[in-house]
Design a protein around this motif. Structure first.
Motif, mmCIF file in Angstrom:
data_model
loop_
_atom_site.group_PDB
_atom_site.id
_atom_site.type_symbol
_atom_site.label_atom_id
_atom_site.label_comp_id
_atom_site.label_asym_id
_atom_site.label_seq_id
_atom_site.Cartn_x
_atom_site.Cartn_y
_atom_site.Cartn_z
ATOM 1 N N VAL A 45 113.268 48.267 67.418
ATOM 2 C CA VAL A 45 113.655 49.675 67.327
ATOM 3 C C VAL A 45 113.964 50.178 68.737
ATOM 4 O O VAL A 45 113.791 49.448 69.719
ATOM 5 N N ALA A 46 114.426 51.426 68.846
ATOM 6 C CA ALA A 46 114.766 51.978 70.161
ATOM 7 C C ALA A 46 113.541 51.955 71.063
ATOM 8 O O ALA A 46 112.499 52.527 70.713
ATOM 9 N N PRO A 47 113.616 51.271 72.215
ATOM 10 C CA PRO A 47 112.448 51.191 73.102
ATOM 11 C C PRO A 47 112.169 52.527 73.766
ATOM 12 O O PRO A 47 113.021 53.422 73.817
ATOM 13 N N ARG A 48 110.961 52.649 74.297
ATOM 14 C CA ARG A 48 110.567 53.841 75.049
ATOM 15 C C ARG A 48 110.743 53.549 76.532
ATOM 16 O O ARG A 48 110.144 52.607 77.057
ATOM 17 N N CYS A 49 111.572 54.354 77.205
ATOM 18 C CA CYS A 49 111.863 54.136 78.619
ATOM 19 C C CYS A 49 111.275 55.265 79.458
ATOM 20 O O CYS A 49 111.292 56.432 79.046
ATOM 21 N N ARG A 50 110.798 54.907 80.648
ATOM 22 C CA ARG A 50 110.282 55.884 81.610
ATOM 23 C C ARG A 50 110.984 55.653 82.949
ATOM 24 O O ARG A 50 110.836 54.592 83.552
ATOM 25 N N VAL A 51 111.741 56.671 83.381
ATOM 26 C CA VAL A 51 112.513 56.598 84.621
ATOM 27 C C VAL A 51 112.143 57.793 85.492
ATOM 28 O O VAL A 51 112.229 58.938 85.023
ATOM 29 N N PRO A 52 111.701 57.584 86.746
ATOM 30 C CA PRO A 52 111.380 58.722 87.609
ATOM 31 C C PRO A 52 112.627 59.545 87.896
ATOM 32 O O PRO A 52 113.701 59.004 88.125
ATOM 33 N N GLN A 53 112.472 60.871 87.884
ATOM 34 C CA GLN A 53 113.629 61.743 88.087
ATOM 35 C C GLN A 53 114.134 61.710 89.525
ATOM 36 O O GLN A 53 115.333 61.755 89.757
ATOM 37 N N SER A 54 113.229 61.645 90.492
ATOM 38 C CA SER A 54 113.639 61.640 91.900
ATOM 39 C C SER A 54 112.653 60.828 92.722
ATOM 40 O O SER A 54 111.442 60.869 92.475
ATOM 41 N N VAL A 55 113.191 60.074 93.694
ATOM 42 C CA VAL A 55 112.390 59.209 94.556
ATOM 43 C C VAL A 55 112.937 59.310 95.974
ATOM 44 O O VAL A 55 114.158 59.254 96.166
ATOM 45 N N PRO A 56 112.081 59.451 96.991
ATOM 46 C CA PRO A 56 112.586 59.500 98.375
ATOM 47 C C PRO A 56 113.034 58.130 98.857
ATOM 48 O O PRO A 56 112.516 57.095 98.401
ATOM 49 N N VAL A 57 113.990 58.107 99.738
ATOM 50 C CA VAL A 57 114.495 56.855 100.300
ATOM 51 C C VAL A 57 113.360 56.082 100.969
ATOM 52 O O VAL A 57 112.525 56.644 101.679
ATOM 53 N N GLY A 58 113.333 54.769 100.716
ATOM 54 C CA GLY A 58 112.343 53.907 101.343
ATOM 55 C C GLY A 58 111.059 53.755 100.566
ATOM 56 O O GLY A 58 110.234 52.896 100.902
ATOM 57 N N ASN A 99 116.397 37.610 68.321
ATOM 58 C CA ASN A 99 117.416 36.880 67.560
ATOM 59 C C ASN A 99 117.847 37.608 66.289
ATOM 60 O O ASN A 99 118.722 37.131 65.557
ATOM 61 N N VAL A 100 117.231 38.764 66.006
ATOM 62 C CA VAL A 100 117.606 39.539 64.815
ATOM 63 C C VAL A 100 118.581 40.657 65.176
ATOM 64 O O VAL A 100 119.501 40.965 64.424
ATOM 65 N N GLY A 101 118.373 41.282 66.345
ATOM 66 C CA GLY A 101 119.228 42.389 66.737
ATOM 67 C C GLY A 101 118.767 43.000 68.046
ATOM 68 O O GLY A 101 117.977 42.402 68.793
ATOM 69 N N SER A 102 119.230 44.196 68.344
ATOM 70 C CA SER A 102 118.894 44.871 69.595
ATOM 71 C C SER A 102 118.886 46.374 69.388
ATOM 72 O O SER A 102 119.431 46.891 68.406
ATOM 73 N N ALA A 103 118.269 47.073 70.341
ATOM 74 C CA ALA A 103 118.222 48.538 70.331
ATOM 75 C C ALA A 103 118.051 49.008 71.765
ATOM 76 O O ALA A 103 117.511 48.278 72.608
ATOM 77 N N GLN A 104 118.505 50.227 72.072
ATOM 78 C CA GLN A 104 118.444 50.725 73.429
ATOM 79 C C GLN A 104 117.881 52.143 73.468
ATOM 80 O O GLN A 104 117.902 52.868 72.463
ATOM 81 N N CYS A 105 117.389 52.517 74.646
ATOM 82 C CA CYS A 105 116.901 53.876 74.851
ATOM 83 C C CYS A 105 118.024 54.730 75.440
ATOM 84 O O CYS A 105 119.055 54.212 75.867
ATOM 85 N N GLU A 106 117.810 56.030 75.480
ATOM 86 C CA GLU A 106 118.806 56.935 76.044
ATOM 87 C C GLU A 106 118.840 56.823 77.572
ATOM 88 O O GLU A 106 117.840 56.500 78.205
ATOM 89 N N GLU A 107 120.007 57.117 78.148
ATOM 90 C CA GLU A 107 120.154 57.087 79.603
ATOM 91 C C GLU A 107 119.322 58.192 80.254
ATOM 92 O O GLU A 107 119.210 59.300 79.720
ATOM 93 N N GLN A 108 118.738 57.839 81.405
ATOM 94 C CA GLN A 108 117.969 58.811 82.182
ATOM 95 C C GLN A 108 118.395 58.714 83.641
ATOM 96 O O GLN A 108 118.589 57.623 84.170
#
Length: 304
Positions: free
Chosen positions: A134-147, A218-227
């Motif tokens: 099923v659609a996976p649950r993704c966690r992406v930080p909104q902002s990160v400082p360089v380095g 091997n049955v199929g695939s699913a994706q999360c929404e872009e963040q």
């Protein structure tokens, strides 16, 4: 010599005859597929075939083996949840329609043939059900400082077999290691395809973008929404300036408080309503205390 050979063959046949008769009288089961694998919501056939028997109408039973054994086919009819979605095929095989993930497990085919010397036989069929992710649950930080380091997570818990994970940035697939592709040499990330983590050791401005993950088996695939993940520069001069301003403000406040104390702004005189000041005694006057008369005064020149 010929006579001796005939005698030996006769004795050998006499010895093998009981075994051959036992083989003929024993019920025997076979299967064309002991480990069937089907996709969820498809049709599954559990093969159980009678190879040999002398009983015209043997008793057929199917059971699902687990922590608790459940009857699937018993007494000539389907049982439990299989009543409306399973049937026998070719007298002994079992067909399950619209298979679900709960149907996976070990099924036992049992045949009882009273007219056979070995009246019972059984075989186990191990059914595996593959489930699309099923659609996976993704966690992406909104902002990160360089380095700084950053980790993006992608998890899916429904698919079977367990899915593998692929990460995309701006709809472009990312390699497992940024150093393995010249296009991503300026980045510093690695992807764990089993756990679904995308880890940056030091993010760069070029890592800014829209990220999403795809879980596949091997049955199929699913994706999360872009963040969106934004990588920003640290304003060191601004941070230092802000700290200095705060210190200056604290210093001014401290100096102001000290000046206020010196000028007596914070001195508060409190006087009890019952308190009084003792009158000052004039010079040259001595006071004597007596029980009857109280205080009386006399001058130093008084002579008895």
């Amino acid at each position: 010599m010929a006579l001796r050979r005939r005698v030996l063959l006769s004795l050998l046949l006499l010895l093998l005859l009981p075994l051959l008769s036992y083989r003929i009288l024993a019920v025997e089961l076979t299967s064309t597929n002991m480990h069937p694998v089907v996709q969820e919501f498809q049709r599954a056939e559990l093969s159980c075939l009678i190879a040999t028997t002398n009983t015209a109408h043997p008793r057929i039973e199917w059971k699902k083996i687990g922590k608790e054994t459940s009857y699937v086919f018993y007494g000539g009819k389907m049982q439990g949840t299989w009543v409306n979605r399973a049937q026998l095929h070719s007298r002994t095989s079992l067909i399950i329609f619209n298979v679900t993930r709960e149907d996976k497990g070990i099924y036992r085919c049992e045949v009882v043939a009273p007219e056979d010397q070995n009246i019972g036989a059984e075989i186990n069929i191990n059914l595996t059900v593959h489930v699309k992710p099923v659609a996976p649950r993704c966690r992406v930080p909104q902002s990160v400082p360089v380095g700084k380091s950053a980790t993006l997570y992608c998890q899916e818990k429904e698919g079977f077999p367990e899915p593998t994970y692929t990460w995309y940035r701006n709809s472009e697939p990312l390699p497992m290691d940024s150093k393995s592709s010249p296009k991503f040499q300026n980045s510093s990330f690695t992807i764990n395809t089993k756990t679904g983590t995308l880890a940056f050791s030091e993010v760069q401005k070029g890592d800014t973008g829209r990220y999403h993950c795809i879980a596949s088996n091997n049955v199929g695939s699913a994706q999360c929404e872009e963040q969106e993940m934004e990588v920003y520069d640290l304003n060191i001069a601004g941070i230092i300036g802000g700290v200095l301003v705060v210190l200056l403000v604290l210093l001014l406040i401290t100096v102001g408080i000290c000046c206020a104390y010196r000028k007596g702004v914070f001195v508060i005189n409190k006087q009890n309503g019952n308190s009084y000041k003792t009158p000052a005694k004039p010079d040259g006057v001595n006071y004597i205390r007596t029980d009857e008369e109280g205080d009386f005064r006399h001058k130093s020149s008084f002579v008895i």
